[in-house]
Design a protein around this motif. Structure first.
Motif, PDB file in Angstrom:
ATOM      1  N   LEU A   1      -5.750   5.846 -47.891  1.00  0.00           N
ATOM      2  CA  LEU A   1      -5.552   4.762 -46.926  1.00  0.00           C
ATOM      3  C   LEU A   1      -4.377   3.873 -47.330  1.00  0.00           C
ATOM      4  N   LEU A   2      -4.231   3.609 -48.614  1.00  0.00           N
ATOM      5  CA  LEU A   2      -3.122   2.772 -49.078  1.00  0.00           C
ATOM      6  C   LEU A   2      -1.773   3.442 -48.813  1.00  0.00           C
ATOM      7  N   VAL A   3      -1.725   4.750 -49.014  1.00  0.00           N
ATOM      8  CA  VAL A   3      -0.496   5.489 -48.699  1.00  0.00           C
ATOM      9  C   VAL A   3      -0.193   5.374 -47.207  1.00  0.00           C
ATOM     10  N   LYS A   4      -1.198   5.576 -46.373  1.00  0.00           N
ATOM     11  CA  LYS A   4      -0.999   5.501 -44.927  1.00  0.00           C
ATOM     12  C   LYS A   4      -0.561   4.111 -44.482  1.00  0.00           C
ATOM     13  N   ALA A   5      -0.949   3.089 -45.261  1.00  0.00           N
ATOM     14  CA  ALA A   5      -0.551   1.715 -44.934  1.00  0.00           C
ATOM     15  C   ALA A   5       0.852   1.391 -45.427  1.00  0.00           C
ATOM     16  N   GLY A   6       1.503   2.352 -46.078  1.00  0.00           N
ATOM     17  CA  GLY A   6       2.887   2.171 -46.486  1.00  0.00           C
ATOM     18  C   GLY A   6       3.105   1.728 -47.917  1.00  0.00           C
ATOM     19  N   HIS A   7       2.068   1.729 -48.708  1.00  0.00           N
ATOM     20  CA  HIS A   7       2.183   1.277 -50.096  1.00  0.00           C
ATOM     21  C   HIS A   7       2.658   2.398 -51.020  1.00  0.00           C
ATOM     22  N   ILE A   8       3.267   1.990 -52.122  1.00  0.00           N
ATOM     23  CA  ILE A   8       3.585   2.917 -53.210  1.00  0.00           C
ATOM     24  C   ILE A   8       2.321   3.055 -54.044  1.00  0.00           C
TER      25      ILE A   8
ATOM     26  N   MET B   1      -0.005 -10.308 -47.686  1.00  0.00           N
ATOM     27  CA  MET B   1       0.991  -9.520 -48.406  1.00  0.00           C
ATOM     28  C   MET B   1       1.306  -8.251 -47.622  1.00  0.00           C
ATOM     29  N   THR B   2       2.492  -7.711 -47.848  1.00  0.00           N
ATOM     30  CA  THR B   2       2.900  -6.485 -47.178  1.00  0.00           C
ATOM     31  C   THR B   2       3.101  -5.391 -48.202  1.00  0.00           C
ATOM     32  N   ALA B   3       3.304  -4.190 -47.694  1.00  0.00           N
ATOM     33  CA  ALA B   3       3.510  -3.054 -48.588  1.00  0.00           C
ATOM     34  C   ALA B   3       4.729  -3.244 -49.475  1.00  0.00           C
ATOM     35  N   THR B   4       5.703  -4.010 -49.018  1.00  0.00           N
ATOM     36  CA  THR B   4       6.918  -4.205 -49.810  1.00  0.00           C
ATOM     37  C   THR B   4       6.762  -5.282 -50.860  1.00  0.00           C
TER      38      THR B   4
ATOM     39  N   VAL C   1     -15.456   1.519 -47.788  1.00  0.00           N
ATOM     40  CA  VAL C   1     -15.054   0.800 -48.994  1.00  0.00           C
ATOM     41  C   VAL C   1     -13.531   0.747 -49.083  1.00  0.00           C
ATOM     42  N   ALA C   2     -12.881   1.858 -48.740  1.00  0.00           N
ATOM     43  CA  ALA C   2     -11.416   1.909 -48.782  1.00  0.00           C
ATOM     44  C   ALA C   2     -10.801   0.843 -47.881  1.00  0.00           C
ATOM     45  N   SER C   3     -11.358   0.650 -46.701  1.00  0.00           N
ATOM     46  CA  SER C   3     -10.807  -0.362 -45.797  1.00  0.00           C
ATOM     47  C   SER C   3     -11.005  -1.762 -46.359  1.00  0.00           C
ATOM     48  N   THR C   4     -12.097  -1.973 -47.093  1.00  0.00           N
ATOM     49  CA  THR C   4     -12.331  -3.265 -47.735  1.00  0.00           C
ATOM     50  C   THR C   4     -11.332  -3.497 -48.862  1.00  0.00           C
ATOM     51  N   ILE C   5     -11.061  -2.455 -49.631  1.00  0.00           N
ATOM     52  CA  ILE C   5     -10.075  -2.574 -50.708  1.00  0.00           C
ATOM     53  C   ILE C   5      -8.696  -2.869 -50.134  1.00  0.00           C
ATOM     54  N   LEU C   6      -8.358  -2.245 -49.021  1.00  0.00           N
ATOM     55  CA  LEU C   6      -7.083  -2.531 -48.366  1.00  0.00           C
ATOM     56  C   LEU C   6      -6.986  -4.009 -48.003  1.00  0.00           C
ATOM     57  N   LYS C   7      -8.064  -4.588 -47.506  1.00  0.00           N
ATOM     58  CA  LYS C   7      -8.070  -6.021 -47.195  1.00  0.00           C
ATOM     59  C   LYS C   7      -7.826  -6.849 -48.448  1.00  0.00           C
TER      60      LYS C   7
ATOM     61  N   ALA D   1      -0.034  13.968 -49.334  1.00  0.00           N
ATOM     62  CA  ALA D   1      -0.057  12.824 -48.421  1.00  0.00           C
ATOM     63  C   ALA D   1       1.009  11.786 -48.748  1.00  0.00           C
ATOM     64  N   GLY D   2       1.589  11.867 -49.954  1.00  0.00           N
ATOM     65  CA  GLY D   2       2.664  10.939 -50.300  1.00  0.00           C
ATOM     66  C   GLY D   2       2.399  10.065 -51.499  1.00  0.00           C
ATOM     67  N   ALA D   3       1.265  10.259 -52.166  1.00  0.00           N
ATOM     68  CA  ALA D   3       0.969   9.474 -53.360  1.00  0.00           C
ATOM     69  C   ALA D   3       1.666  10.077 -54.576  1.00  0.00           C
TER      70      ALA D   3
END
Length: 279
Positions: A25-32, A1-4, A231-237, A49-51
């Motif tokens: 991390l989710l914001v940096k990956a381009g997610h809302i 899946m992608t951020a969009t 943990v954040a990187s695991t959640i991103l996965k 940061a954009g959240a």
């Protein structure tokens, strides 16, 4: 899946630790990202940061309903729910105040369950969505002095397993992240629980002192503990994977302990506990 394609991501418990690292991390990956906490003033850095930030108390029905309705008004549905809010109330089974245990269950279990109930109708209607529950290695192993906290994480295990199979036909995936020792300040809260503080009048005073020493030593050991970014990187996965796993265990030490408990049985596990909590 992608951020969009994930849709907006709602993360609970973002004032510090795993929630803060995950939202960032989710914001940096381009997610809302909708980063939430009981005290929204703690979310200033994430807002910068954009959240999107908002108040959310997972022990308040009104607060949870308002948060979900607010996101749905903007985006029609919550695309991903990361149930992260939680804490540990430690102490022996005999001496811990059960009112405090009930409060912990309200946050760690019932808040998670109710927020899940609130986002599911929108996910089902869209036939898409993801739920990522943050459990613990403590949902599969149990140490003395942490019995009630472990009970909340065992409950999260059961809820997650049931939910995963209930919502799969609707295109919704459910994953459980099981961190080991993560340096977030969790241990400070746990060790300062009233029933976990060594008291010379307590019949468990020696055990409580041994537990405090073992816990502090474990979190200070870089071979056993890691930072919340792991943990954040695991959640991103779990959020982005095309085929997310049902479980993600974080840290080699957590995997080793879970394996020892599963394979070794009670006799091996009790020997490990006696060695670790000598008193």
């Amino acid at each position: 899946m992608t951020a969009t394609t994930t849709g907006p991501i709602l993360v609970t418990g973002c004032s510090s630790g795993i929630g803060l690292a995950t939202a960032d991390l989710l914001v940096k990956a381009g997610h809302i990202v909708y980063a939430t906490a009981r005290r929204p003033e703690t979310l200033a850095a994430l807002e910068t940061a954009g959240a999107h930030t908002m108040a959310l108390d997972v022990t308040s029905e009104e607060s949870m309903e308002a948060a979900v309705k607010g996101i749905e008004a903007e985006h029609e549905r919550v695309g991903v729910l990361v149930n992260n809010a939680g804490y540990g109330e430690y102490g022996t089974v005999e001496e811990t105040d059960l009112d405090k245990v009930r409060t912990m269950f309200e946050t760690n279990v019932f808040g998670l369950a109710r927020l899940t109930q609130l986002v599911l109708p929108g996910m089902r209607a869209a036939r898409a969505g993801r739920i990522v529950n943050i459990g613990s290695m403590g949902g599969r192993i149990t140490f003395p002095v942490g019995g009630y906290y472990h009970a909340t994480k065992y409950a999260v295990e059961a809820i997650t397993d049931a939910l995963r199979n209930e919502v799969r036909p609707f295109g919704i995936s459910v994953s459980l992240v099981e961190p080991g020792l993560i340096r977030t300040g969790f241990e400070e809260v746990a060790l300062t629980s009233a029933a976990a503080t060594p008291d010379g009048d307590s019949p468990y005073a020696a055990l409580l002192a041994a537990s405090a020493a073992s816990t502090s030593g474990g979190y200070a050991n870089p071979a056993l503990a890691t930072g919340p970014e792991r943990v954040a990187s695991t959640i991103l996965k779990a959020v982005e994977s095309r085929h997310p796993r049902s479980r993600y265990v974080v840290t080699p030490a957590a995997r080793a302990l879970i394996t020892a408990r599963t394979v070794g049985g009670d006799r091996v596990w009790d020997a490990i506990v006696r060695q670790q909590f000598k008193h």
